[in-house]
Write a protein that holds these residues in place. Structure first.
Motif, PDB file in Angstrom:
ATOM      1  N   GLN A   1       0.815  -1.225   0.000  1.00 24.91           N
ATOM      2  CA  GLN A   1       0.000   0.000   0.000  1.00 24.91           C
ATOM      3  C   GLN A   1       0.846   1.272   0.000  1.00 24.91           C
TER       4      GLN A   1
ATOM      5  N   ARG B   1      -4.039   5.159  -0.320  1.00 22.43           N
ATOM      6  CA  ARG B   1      -5.379   5.718  -0.092  1.00 22.43           C
ATOM      7  C   ARG B   1      -5.314   7.165   0.385  1.00 22.43           C
TER       8      ARG B   1
ATOM      9  N   GLU C   1      -8.276   9.053   5.748  1.00 25.59           N
ATOM     10  CA  GLU C   1      -7.810   7.772   5.192  1.00 25.59           C
ATOM     11  C   GLU C   1      -6.656   7.199   6.023  1.00 25.59           C
TER      12      GLU C   1
END
Ligand code: C6P
Length: 412
Positions: free
Chosen positions: A17, A44, A294
């Motif tokens: 990520q 994100r 986020e």
């Protein structure tokens, strides 16, 4: 053997990520262990900034149009998520700032100025970051108040007895790091708060290095203020929070004047807005505050207990393995620490160690870590600091240790 909790998430999937971690630096896979300075950001968070500017960039709390409403709702949704994250009673008790430094300056310049008089005392610890020293020095100087410092032991801890010795009916404010950025020490803040309250002093916790790693609950702690920076908790730079108890915030004068912090302005008189807006003059960093939600989501989905367990495991591993390095001295061996490994190699300047580690793709911080009085306490100019986050691995610590062994081998 590792427990189930320690393995309750998949680190490889977490690393996926973080686009920045996928690169090579100086020909080696990046080993990013400078997380106390700033953590990396998951996709994100990066995408949320992009999404905000692409689809609904607008000023907040002002316009009646659709985009303004959307931006306002997203901004306030982050406030709600921070409220829940630190377990504040109400979201109005969460003020957005530029970060920990601004949050502490805000309290010193408002509460401090309002409540300190000549002869009063402010207590801090010898572990503090400059952000939790200088604002208090400034207001103490202005008001003729005195700054008292809880001493630090050779292990990098403070003692409650030393605190009790400093605490008196002159103490108005106690401002302490929840966790030390330079050594990782977690201070006994709950006890400090209880004792300070018995002496009728208010307590500010500099939680910059605590909120990314520990389960933080402002109601259980009963602190009066808490400061934090989102960039150390997988969020964007330049944004952070100040928590304050409602009744204290309401009594405090505003920090800066301008738009948003007023109810009504005439040339004769201005009435101030309610909290939190009273302390949020001007257009804030909307995009980055929106994206912070986020970052909070990222932490919440992993779970702070699981993050804490994982990082403790890494810390224990790193602490043990560093002992294999010749000429290395660990600075900061407190019983309760967050994931910070601060050390010196006898006979080599920390800056030179940092440069050699960088040549091997390893990012650490070297120097005084904005804690010059603490470095002086240990008779050091600075240290090398490796600081951990949830995406770090034991393999990365092995890379660090192997590199350090080679560097130490070159010291005559
Ligand atoms: N410590 C470090 O490398 P800002 O810069 O306002 O986001 O945070 C200031 C600050 C305050 N208190 C503590 C305990 C901190 O660790 C920091 C930031 C970084 O250790 C950058 S100097």
């Amino acid at each position: 053997m590792e427990t189930a909790t320690k393995q309750s998430f998949d680190v490889a999937a977490i690393r996926e990520q973080f686009p920045v971690l996928k690169q090579e630096v100086n020909g080696y896979p990046l080993t990013y262990i400078d997380n106390a300075a700033t953590s990396q950001k998951p996709l994100r968070v990066i995408e949320a900034v992009n999404h905000y500017y692409t689809f609904y960039n607008s000023n907040i709390h002002r316009g009646v149009h659709t985009l303004a409403e959307k931006a306002t709702n997203a901004f306030e949704a982050t406030r709600k998520s921070i409220q829940q994250f630190i377990n504040a009673r109400e979201s109005e008790e969460v003020i957005f700032t530029k970060g920990t430094s601004e949050s502490i300056n805000l309290v010193a310049a408002t509460y401090g100025r309002q409540n300190l008089s000549a002869g009063d005392e402010v207590i801090i610890t010898g572990l503090e970051h400059h952000s939790n020293i200088v604002p208090w020095q400034m207001v103490c100087e202005e008001k003729g108040a005195n700054l008292k410092v809880i001493p630090v032991s050779d292990k990098g801890e403070i003692s409650i007895d030393d605190f009790k010795n400093l605490l008196s009916d002159k103490t108005r404010i106690v401002s302490v790091a929840y966790a030390s950025n330079a050594l990782g020490t977690v201070n006994p803040v709950k006890e400090i708060i209880k004792l300070a309250h018995q002496a009728e002093a208010v307590v500010l916790l500099d939680a910059a290095q605590a909120v990314p790693h520990l389960e933080v609950d402002v109601q259980a702690l009963d602190c009066d203020f808490m400061a934090g920076s989102f960039h150390k908790m997988y969020g964007p730079t330049g944004v952070g929070f100040l928590y304050g108890k409602r009744h204290i915030l309401e009594e405090m004068p505003p920090y800066q004047g301008g738009g948003e912090m007023i109810k009504e302005v005439t040339f004769e008189k201005t009435t101030y807005n309610d909290i939190p807006f009273k302390f949020e003059a001007g257009t804030p960093n909307i995009a980055d505050i929106v994206a912070t939600k986020e970052a909070i989501g990222f932490i919440n989905e992993l779970g702070r207990a699981a993050i804490g367990n994982y990082e403790n495991d890494l810390l224990a591993y790193g602490t043990q393995k560093l002992q294999e390095v010749d000429k290395l001295r660990l600075i900061g061996t407190a019983d309760h620490k967050v994931g910070v490994l601060s050390f010196v190699l006898e006979g080599m300047h920390p800056f030179d160690v940092g440069m050699m580690l960088d040549a091997r793709g390893i990012a650490v911080r070297t120097g005084h870590h904005c804690t010059m009085p603490l470095m002086e306490r240990f008779g050091l100019e600075g240290t090398v600091r490796a600081s951990l986050a949830v995406y770090n691995t034991k393999e990365e610590l092995d890379v660090l240790i192997e590199a350090l062994k080679k560097i130490a081998g070159r010291i005559k």
